[in-house]
Write a protein that holds these residues in place. Structure first.
Motif, PDB file in Angstrom:
ATOM      1  N   SER A 102       0.804  -1.228   0.000  1.00  0.00           N
ATOM      2  CA  SER A 102       0.000   0.000   0.000  1.00  0.00           C
ATOM      3  C   SER A 102       0.834   1.273   0.000  1.00  0.00           C
ATOM      4  N   LEU A 103       2.134   1.143   0.235  1.00  0.00           N
ATOM      5  CA  LEU A 103       2.985   2.324   0.395  1.00  0.00           C
ATOM      6  C   LEU A 103       3.019   3.239  -0.827  1.00  0.00           C
ATOM      7  N   PRO A 104       3.262   2.749  -2.046  1.00  0.00           N
ATOM      8  CA  PRO A 104       3.306   3.670  -3.201  1.00  0.00           C
ATOM      9  C   PRO A 104       2.002   4.449  -3.387  1.00  0.00           C
ATOM     10  N   GLU A 105       0.876   3.743  -3.217  1.00  0.00           N
ATOM     11  CA  GLU A 105      -0.424   4.402  -3.396  1.00  0.00           C
ATOM     12  C   GLU A 105      -0.656   5.472  -2.341  1.00  0.00           C
ATOM     13  N   PHE A 106      -0.336   5.165  -1.087  1.00  0.00           N
ATOM     14  CA  PHE A 106      -0.520   6.126  -0.009  1.00  0.00           C
ATOM     15  C   PHE A 106       0.386   7.341  -0.188  1.00  0.00           C
ATOM     16  N   LEU A 107       1.618   7.115  -0.598  1.00  0.00           N
ATOM     17  CA  LEU A 107       2.530   8.235  -0.817  1.00  0.00           C
ATOM     18  C   LEU A 107       2.007   9.150  -1.926  1.00  0.00           C
TER      19      LEU A 107
ATOM     20  N   THR B  57      10.267  10.116   0.977  1.00  0.00           N
ATOM     21  CA  THR B  57       9.903   8.808   0.433  1.00  0.00           C
ATOM     22  C   THR B  57      10.906   7.748   0.872  1.00  0.00           C
ATOM     23  N   HIS B  58      12.204   8.078   0.769  1.00  0.00           N
ATOM     24  CA  HIS B  58      13.247   7.142   1.189  1.00  0.00           C
ATOM     25  C   HIS B  58      13.158   6.856   2.681  1.00  0.00           C
ATOM     26  N   LEU B  59      12.874   7.894   3.467  1.00  0.00           N
ATOM     27  CA  LEU B  59      12.748   7.725   4.909  1.00  0.00           C
ATOM     28  C   LEU B  59      11.598   6.779   5.230  1.00  0.00           C
ATOM     29  N   THR B  60      10.476   6.961   4.538  1.00  0.00           N
ATOM     30  CA  THR B  60       9.304   6.117   4.798  1.00  0.00           C
ATOM     31  C   THR B  60       9.585   4.656   4.462  1.00  0.00           C
ATOM     32  N   TRP B  61      10.228   4.425   3.314  1.00  0.00           N
ATOM     33  CA  TRP B  61      10.570   3.043   2.950  1.00  0.00           C
ATOM     34  C   TRP B  61      11.512   2.430   3.982  1.00  0.00           C
ATOM     35  N   GLY B  62      12.473   3.220   4.459  1.00  0.00           N
ATOM     36  CA  GLY B  62      13.398   2.729   5.478  1.00  0.00           C
ATOM     37  C   GLY B  62      12.688   2.386   6.780  1.00  0.00           C
TER      38      GLY B  62
ATOM     39  N   THR C 159       1.894   0.999   7.420  1.00  0.00           N
ATOM     40  CA  THR C 159       2.305   1.940   6.375  1.00  0.00           C
ATOM     41  C   THR C 159       1.971   3.371   6.783  1.00  0.00           C
ATOM     42  N   LEU C 160       0.752   3.578   7.242  1.00  0.00           N
ATOM     43  CA  LEU C 160       0.324   4.928   7.632  1.00  0.00           C
ATOM     44  C   LEU C 160       1.143   5.450   8.810  1.00  0.00           C
ATOM     45  N   ALA C 161       1.479   4.570   9.738  1.00  0.00           N
ATOM     46  CA  ALA C 161       2.301   4.992  10.881  1.00  0.00           C
ATOM     47  C   ALA C 161       3.673   5.458  10.425  1.00  0.00           C
ATOM     48  N   CYS C 162       4.243   4.763   9.439  1.00  0.00           N
ATOM     49  CA  CYS C 162       5.560   5.147   8.919  1.00  0.00           C
ATOM     50  C   CYS C 162       5.483   6.481   8.171  1.00  0.00           C
ATOM     51  N   ILE C 163       4.424   6.670   7.407  1.00  0.00           N
ATOM     52  CA  ILE C 163       4.228   7.952   6.714  1.00  0.00           C
ATOM     53  C   ILE C 163       4.035   9.074   7.737  1.00  0.00           C
ATOM     54  N   TYR C 164       3.309   8.773   8.793  1.00  0.00           N
ATOM     55  CA  TYR C 164       3.080   9.770   9.844  1.00  0.00           C
ATOM     56  C   TYR C 164       4.402  10.200  10.483  1.00  0.00           C
ATOM     57  N   ILE C 165       5.241   9.230  10.842  1.00  0.00           N
ATOM     58  CA  ILE C 165       6.546   9.548  11.440  1.00  0.00           C
ATOM     59  C   ILE C 165       7.385  10.388  10.481  1.00  0.00           C
ATOM     60  N   ALA C 166       7.420   9.968   9.210  1.00  0.00           N
ATOM     61  CA  ALA C 166       8.220  10.682   8.216  1.00  0.00           C
ATOM     62  C   ALA C 166       7.720  12.110   8.019  1.00  0.00           C
ATOM     63  N   SER C 167       6.411  12.292   8.022  1.00  0.00           N
ATOM     64  CA  SER C 167       5.847  13.637   7.816  1.00  0.00           C
ATOM     65  C   SER C 167       6.187  14.565   8.974  1.00  0.00           C
ATOM     66  N   VAL C 168       6.157  14.020  10.189  1.00  0.00           N
ATOM     67  CA  VAL C 168       6.520  14.827  11.360  1.00  0.00           C
ATOM     68  C   VAL C 168       8.003  15.160  11.330  1.00  0.00           C
ATOM     69  N   HIS C 169       8.830  14.153  11.012  1.00  0.00           N
ATOM     70  CA  HIS C 169      10.281  14.348  10.980  1.00  0.00           C
ATOM     71  C   HIS C 169      10.682  15.373   9.920  1.00  0.00           C
ATOM     72  N   LYS C 170      10.020  15.309   8.771  1.00  0.00           N
ATOM     73  CA  LYS C 170      10.353  16.215   7.662  1.00  0.00           C
ATOM     74  C   LYS C 170       9.524  17.506   7.685  1.00  0.00           C
TER      75      LYS C 170
ATOM     76  N   GLY D  48       0.118  13.194  -1.612  1.00  0.00           N
ATOM     77  CA  GLY D  48       0.754  14.322  -2.273  1.00  0.00           C
ATOM     78  C   GLY D  48       2.228  14.451  -1.963  1.00  0.00           C
ATOM     79  N   ILE D  49       2.796  13.424  -1.372  1.00  0.00           N
ATOM     80  CA  ILE D  49       4.216  13.459  -1.025  1.00  0.00           C
ATOM     81  C   ILE D  49       5.051  13.184  -2.274  1.00  0.00           C
ATOM     82  N   ASN D  50       5.877  14.120  -2.642  1.00  0.00           N
ATOM     83  CA  ASN D  50       6.778  13.915  -3.782  1.00  0.00           C
ATOM     84  C   ASN D  50       8.215  14.265  -3.417  1.00  0.00           C
TER      85      ASN D  50
END
Length: 253
Positions: free
Chosen positions: A150-155, A166-171, A191-202, A159-161
């Protein structure tokens, strides 16, 4: 949304958190604690990854192998199912399941290259015998739905480009296999939890997108906290502690 990545059969494979890291009575007799159990599973997850890197096996296969290994130890003891043999055998089985078939002799070759201890330098027959035991332990259910799906679709939908995000989320997703999250939570929530962490970090504000999702954000944030707690505590997972845990396992009861 989530239904695209989910089946009732796989849902039944999920465990309640209190069912995870329950030390088998046979292992407890040898002095294995809950922390020892976690350390051994983490060590074997890392070992699977290291073995796969040498053989040049793709990450999805590694993730499947680690999931098999962690599933096995919710049902079987470390004493009866020797981790140093279960881990490479799970990788061998995952290669078949993920259609990346390799010969058992290649697994054996790199086991001998990576393990100096003669006790753990297995032969092909050992891998094949353990493969049958693992299949039985898994009830012959080999399907694993991964957060990667689900990661590519969620990213894209979020609207994350940003390449670095993206690399952080995959990691982050890769690192979740160093924990038992895949045994507890639906993959799309991980997947959503990883995107959430990455969005806060970035410092990317995607709160509006999260609000539009039909998911419980409290669960997403709780998973995110589990991941962050792992990173915080990872420095405590020293080689000395791992060796001490394995020494307990090796002690005759």
């Amino acid at each position: 949304m989530a239904s695209n990545f989910w089946t009732s059969t796989h849902y039944k494979e999920l465990k309640d958190p209190e069912e995870i890291n329950v030390v088998n009575p046979i292992d407890a007799q040898r002095g294995i604690s809950v922390e020892d159990f976690r350390l051994i599973k983490l060590h074997m997850s890392n070992y699977i990854s290291k073995l796969a890197q040498h053989i040049k096996i793709r990450q999805r296969v590694v993730a499947t192998a680690v999931t098999y290994m962690r599933r096995v130890y919710t049902r079987k003891s470390l004493t009866e199912y020797e981790p140093q043999l279960v881990a490479p055998t799970c990788l061998y089985l995952a290669c078949k399941a993920e259609e990346s078939v390799i010969h058992a002799k290649l697994i054996v070759f790199y086991i001998k290259k990576l393990y100096a201890d003669e006790k753990f330098r297995y032969e092909i027959k050992d891998i094949l015998e353990m493969e049958m035991k693992i299949l039985e332990a898994l009830n012959f259910y080999l399907v694993v739905f991964h957060p990667y799906r689900s990661l590519p679709e969620f990213l894209q939908d979020s609207g994350i480009n940003d390449t670095s995000m993206t690399h952080l989320t995959w990691g982050l997703v890769n690192d979740t296999y160093r924990m038992d999250l895949i045994l507890i939570h639906p993959p799309f929530l991980i997947t959503l939890a990883c995107i959430y962490i990455a969005s806060v970090h970035k410092e990317k504000d995607i709160r509006t997108w999260f609000e539009e999702l039909s998911v419980d954000m409290n669960i997403v944030k709780n998973i995110a906290m589990e991941i962050l707690d792992f990173y915080e505590n990872h420095r405590l997972f020293t080689e000395e502690r791992v060796h001490a845990a394995f020494n307990k396992l090796a002690t005759n009861s």
